[in-house]
Design a protein around this motif. Structure first.
Motif: not given
Length: 363
Positions: A239-246, A248-250, A252-256
């Motif tokens: 979650i921490g990494v995805s929030k630092s990258i993008h 957009n919630a969708l 971020r979910a894909l990144i996670e």
């Protein structure tokens, strides 16, 4: 006063201020600049500094009016002003304390304060471990807590690949230890980590636990401050990494989901190392007071897991202090609760005798 001269006097003044190359600069620009120097920048002190630095004779004053025949050329004053602005932008001049910034490596930057001869011993060093995506401007908001106490600040800004591939973080922390060992011997060290920066600090602790060559550095660490520790499991980290990258919630979910698949494939290198890092954080080889900042609404920090970690540190003889908010956000405690944050941090530093005036006696 200069700004009260008549139009004819003003013209004489501009003529007398011709550049050394024989060209006359724009009169309005010259007059505006000189007026600003006179009204806002204390020209007597400025001219005195010019004399000391370049042997230019200052213009004498007669009955409160400039003798325009002996003024330094405008080019000299402009050069002085440009130099002054450049120094201010680089932190070389300040109202209370001079500083200078030195880039050590791609990820490390040292901010040095002027030596205060009234304080014996070596200045404390603050190791500031930033969060993912932290900008220099964001981290500089924490500098005043330490620069006003005459501390140097070593800022480390970890990148996503330090988390995604732990061997990279291991290299970063080993280089950091080598730098501290070679350049900051016998200095008191205060560690202030944020978010993934606390994970980087855990990788440093692994080096301290596995090698005796950094024993002196370990003894130098006199205080530890942890802000928004990412703890509670692999999900919190992704979650921490995805929030630092993008944002957009969708996305971020894909990144996670992608990260979780990646970690399942590389678990021998990644997940196993994360487990070691969490374990060493709870059973730290460093014995020094700890101050935690966290909030109950932080999705990257599980409060129950963090409390277990704090209890473990206490059982090992570390003094542990915590400041918790019901709502604040990840790495947003200073922004959302500036007064409480400052009071808590200052209280921790002073109560544990980590301020510059008393920290020297610990070494």
């Amino acid at each position: 006063m200069v700004h009260s001269l008549s139009a004819s006097k003003k013209q004489q003044f501009v003529t007398a201020c011709s550049c050394s190359e024989g060209r006359r600069p724009d009169a309005d620009r010259v007059w505006t600049m000189i007026r600003e120097v006179w009204l806002r920048h204390k020209p007597l002190l400025l001219l005195y500094n010019i004399v000391n630095s370049s042997s230019i004779k200052p213009a004498p004053f007669y009955k409160g009016v400039f003798d325009t025949t002996s003024l330094p050329p405008v080019s000299s004053i402009l050069q002085m002003r440009r130099l002054q602005m450049l120094q201010v932008s680089h932190g070389l001049l300040g109202r209370n304390m001079s500083t200078q910034t030195v880039r050590i490596s791609e990820h490390m930057e040292l901010k040095q304060t002027a030596v205060d001869k009234a304080i014996p011993g070596k200045k404390p060093l603050v190791v500031l471990l930033g969060w993912l995506g932290a900008t220099g401007k964001s981290l500089e908001k924490f500098h005043p807590f330490y620069t006003r106490q005459n501390c140097d600040i070593l800022t480390i800004r970890p990148q996503a690949y330090h988390f995604l591939w732990p061997p990279k973080a291991s290299i970063l922390t080993r280089d950091l230890l080598e730098y501290l060992k070679s350049n900051h011997t016998n200095k008191p060290i205060i560690v202030h980590g944020f978010s993934i920066g606390c994970y980087v600090y855990s990788m440093l602790l692994l080096h301290l636990a596995q090698s005796s060559q950094y024993a002196d550095v370990k003894e130098q660490i006199q205080g530890q401050v942890f802000d928004s520790v990412v703890i509670g499991g692999l999900k919190q980290m992704t979650i921490g990494v995805s929030k630092s990258i993008h944002p957009n919630a969708l996305v971020r979910a894909l990144i996670e989901n992608t990260l979780m698949a990646y970690f399942s494939v590389t678990c021998n290198v990644t997940v196993n190392t994360f487990d070691e890092a969490i374990d060493i954080f709870k059973n730290s080889p460093v014995k020094a007071p700890c101050q935690f900042f966290y909030s109950l609404d932080d999705p990257m920090c599980d409060p129950d897991t963090l409390k277990l970690a704090m209890e473990s540190l206490e059982k090992q003889g570390n003094l542990v202090f915590a400041k918790c908010w019901p709502k604040s956000g990840h790495t947003l405690h200073l922004k959302n609760h500036p007064k409480e944050y400052e009071e808590t941090l200052n209280s921790f530093l002073s109560t544990q005798k980590l301020t510059v005036g008393t920290i020297m006696s610990k070494l």
